[in-house]
Motif scaffolding. Structure first.
Motif, PDB file in Angstrom:
ATOM      1  N   ILE A 153      39.685  29.102  29.936  1.00 45.29           N
ATOM      2  CA  ILE A 153      40.262  29.726  30.857  1.00 45.29           C
ATOM      3  C   ILE A 153      41.234  30.760  30.719  1.00 45.29           C
ATOM      4  O   ILE A 153      42.254  30.327  30.157  1.00 45.29           O
ATOM      5  N   GLY A 154      40.660  32.147  31.088  1.00 48.26           N
ATOM      6  CA  GLY A 154      41.491  33.291  30.775  1.00 48.26           C
ATOM      7  C   GLY A 154      41.630  33.841  29.419  1.00 48.26           C
ATOM      8  O   GLY A 154      42.269  34.889  29.117  1.00 48.26           O
ATOM      9  N   GLN A 155      40.615  33.156  28.640  1.00 54.12           N
ATOM     10  CA  GLN A 155      40.569  33.915  27.375  1.00 54.12           C
ATOM     11  C   GLN A 155      39.379  34.836  27.198  1.00 54.12           C
ATOM     12  O   GLN A 155      38.612  34.955  28.123  1.00 54.12           O
ATOM     13  N   PRO A 156      39.333  35.820  26.400  1.00 57.18           N
ATOM     14  CA  PRO A 156      38.465  36.844  26.526  1.00 57.18           C
ATOM     15  C   PRO A 156      37.051  36.371  26.117  1.00 57.18           C
ATOM     16  O   PRO A 156      37.162  35.581  25.284  1.00 57.18           O
ATOM     17  N   GLU A 157      36.067  36.971  26.364  1.00 53.76           N
ATOM     18  CA  GLU A 157      34.619  36.659  25.793  1.00 53.76           C
ATOM     19  C   GLU A 157      34.686  37.278  24.316  1.00 53.76           C
ATOM     20  O   GLU A 157      35.277  38.104  24.073  1.00 53.76           O
ATOM     21  N   GLY A 158      34.178  36.076  23.678  1.00 54.87           N
ATOM     22  CA  GLY A 158      33.968  36.624  22.301  1.00 54.87           C
ATOM     23  C   GLY A 158      35.058  35.846  21.359  1.00 54.87           C
ATOM     24  O   GLY A 158      35.139  36.054  20.160  1.00 54.87           O
ATOM     25  N   THR A 159      35.863  35.127  21.989  1.00 56.24           N
ATOM     26  CA  THR A 159      36.909  34.458  21.455  1.00 56.24           C
ATOM     27  C   THR A 159      36.320  32.994  20.627  1.00 56.24           C
ATOM     28  O   THR A 159      35.437  32.678  20.776  1.00 56.24           O
ATOM     29  N   ARG A 217      29.288  38.671  34.922  1.00 51.19           N
ATOM     30  CA  ARG A 217      30.660  39.055  34.766  1.00 51.19           C
ATOM     31  C   ARG A 217      31.128  39.641  33.467  1.00 51.19           C
ATOM     32  O   ARG A 217      30.485  39.484  32.424  1.00 51.19           O
ATOM     33  N   ARG A 218      31.967  40.241  33.341  1.00 47.82           N
ATOM     34  CA  ARG A 218      32.933  40.698  32.254  1.00 47.82           C
ATOM     35  C   ARG A 218      34.259  40.406  32.376  1.00 47.82           C
ATOM     36  O   ARG A 218      34.628  40.033  33.449  1.00 47.82           O
ATOM     37  N   GLY A 219      35.105  40.288  31.379  1.00 48.05           N
ATOM     38  CA  GLY A 219      36.525  40.123  31.484  1.00 48.05           C
ATOM     39  C   GLY A 219      36.589  38.781  31.106  1.00 48.05           C
ATOM     40  O   GLY A 219      35.825  37.954  30.457  1.00 48.05           O
ATOM     41  N   PRO A 220      37.787  38.389  31.084  1.00 45.81           N
ATOM     42  CA  PRO A 220      38.499  36.947  30.752  1.00 45.81           C
ATOM     43  C   PRO A 220      37.689  35.916  31.629  1.00 45.81           C
ATOM     44  O   PRO A 220      37.044  36.234  32.750  1.00 45.81           O
ATOM     45  N   PHE A 221      37.320  34.788  30.808  1.00 43.49           N
ATOM     46  CA  PHE A 221      36.515  33.628  31.513  1.00 43.49           C
ATOM     47  C   PHE A 221      37.515  32.934  32.669  1.00 43.49           C
ATOM     48  O   PHE A 221      38.865  32.900  32.535  1.00 43.49           O
ATOM     49  N   VAL A 222      36.658  32.670  33.633  1.00 42.30           N
ATOM     50  CA  VAL A 222      37.410  32.087  34.819  1.00 42.30           C
ATOM     51  C   VAL A 222      36.816  30.761  35.328  1.00 42.30           C
ATOM     52  O   VAL A 222      35.558  30.463  34.849  1.00 42.30           O
ATOM     53  N   VAL A 223      37.347  29.979  35.894  1.00 41.02           N
ATOM     54  CA  VAL A 223      36.649  28.731  36.503  1.00 41.02           C
ATOM     55  C   VAL A 223      35.235  28.979  37.061  1.00 41.02           C
ATOM     56  O   VAL A 223      35.168  29.866  38.076  1.00 41.02           O
ATOM     57  N   GLY A 224      34.378  28.226  36.916  1.00 44.03           N
ATOM     58  CA  GLY A 224      32.817  28.453  37.356  1.00 44.03           C
ATOM     59  C   GLY A 224      32.155  29.191  36.549  1.00 44.03           C
ATOM     60  O   GLY A 224      30.810  29.164  36.606  1.00 44.03           O
ATOM     61  N   ASP A 225      32.719  29.941  35.501  1.00 39.38           N
ATOM     62  CA  ASP A 225      31.604  30.540  34.447  1.00 39.38           C
ATOM     63  C   ASP A 225      30.760  29.781  33.530  1.00 39.38           C
ATOM     64  O   ASP A 225      31.309  28.540  33.176  1.00 39.38           O
TER      65      ASP A 225
END
Length: 312
Positions: free
Chosen positions: A65-71, A22-30
């Motif tokens: 949850i909801g934060q961008p990857e690399g935060t 996946r790409r984009g914000p973190f979601v539940v299950g990531d």
């Protein structure tokens, strides 16, 4: 359970291999990899209301949850953690183990030697902890298939858990069977077979029947005696190209200002990779023109082909 086939059932069909990255914000299950200031990595699976705890404090999953990857997120005691989705190399080295994993440097080489790509069909034995399986599944994509064989049920369960965790569910392109590949491999016209076991020479006949002409056999062995017996078995059985063997050594570097030098530790010898390709039915290789080195098959040699036909 040797001699029988036990399929590990699909607990939940994954939507596809491509969807697992996946790409984009973190979601539940990531899967999220948290790196502390010293570089130590922790892999967590995001759940609503759950917390990550260490001696450096606690970190609510909800903060990710909801934060961008690399935060960068901060624990309750002020420690900053870099949050990224893990790459497969890091996941493999940190996964729960039943058997020793095939290291990423060897897994990448196996995928290349086996000439795997989208749509390929490949069999492997044994599965161990599922590290190589993840690389094979990514290589064949959503249109290919990986057939895995493991003699030990406890190892198969660990591999099932690791693979399902990486992809988010049991991939629909993966069939995991408990049993001896030499006895239960029924697939035909395979593009490649990968063996990681103590006595791979026991599977040569079964593998030969399963591979399509031109198909690739890649064998991971730990010792020179295993390598020698395997290579000589392939030569005696016939129907194979001349085997070749290699090993991969990896050395990282220390990088800090003007202090640029090789690291004091390196990922050296892990195992040998032996490869050969299946010939067309009835084809016989031209005789080798290069003579073996003196002493290669002296009086002390007791491997395959050391006895006249009918006496082995």
């Amino acid at each position: 359970m040797t001699g029988s086939v036990q399929r590990v059932s699909d607990r939940q069909a994954a939507p596809g291999i491509a969807a697992a990255r996946r790409r984009g914000p973190f979601v539940v299950g990531d899967l999220v990899q948290l790196s502390d200031p010293r570089g130590k990595m922790h892999t967590i699976t995001l759940e609503v209301g759950k917390e990550f705890h260490t001696h450096r404090g606690r970190l609510p999953h909800d903060d990710l949850i909801g934060q961008p990857e690399g935060t960068v997120v901060t624990s309750t005691n002020g420690t900053g953690y870099l949050a990224l989705r893990p790459i497969l190399d890091d996941f493999v080295l940190a996964m729960p183990r039943g058997a020793q994993v095939i290291y990423p440097k060897d897994a990448a080489r196996i995928v290349g030697l086996a000439n795997l790509g989208p749509g390929a069909r490949v069999a492997e034995a044994g599965v161990g902890s599922g590290a190589l399986t993840c690389s094979l599944l990514r290589a064949v994509g959503d249109e290919g298939h990986v057939y895995s064989f493991e003699r030990r049920e406890d190892f198969a369960e660990i591999a099932e858990g690791n693979v399902a965790r990486w992809f988010g569910a049991h991939p629909r392109t993966w069939t995991l069977s408990i049993g001896d590949l030499a006895e239960i491999l029924v697939e035909r016209e395979l593009d490649a077979v990968v063996l990681d076991m103590l006595a791979p020479w026991d599977c040569v006949v079964s593998v030969a029947a399963a591979l399509a002409p031109g198909g690739v056999l890649v064998v991971y062995v730990a010792t020179t005696t295993q390598m020698s017996r395997l290579v000589e078995t392939l030569r005696v059985e016939g129907g194979w190209t001349e085997p070749r063997a290699e090993e991969s050594l990896m050395r990282t570097w220390h990088l800090e200002g003007l202090a640029v030098r090789p690291d004091h530790k390196m990922n050296g010898h892990t195992g040998f990779l032996v490869t050969a390709r299946r010939l067309a039915p009835g084809a016989v290789l031209p005789a080798r023109r290069r003579r073996p080195a003196p002493g290669s098959y002296g009086s002390d040699y007791e491997g395959p082909g050391s006895q006249p036909a009918g006496e082995e």
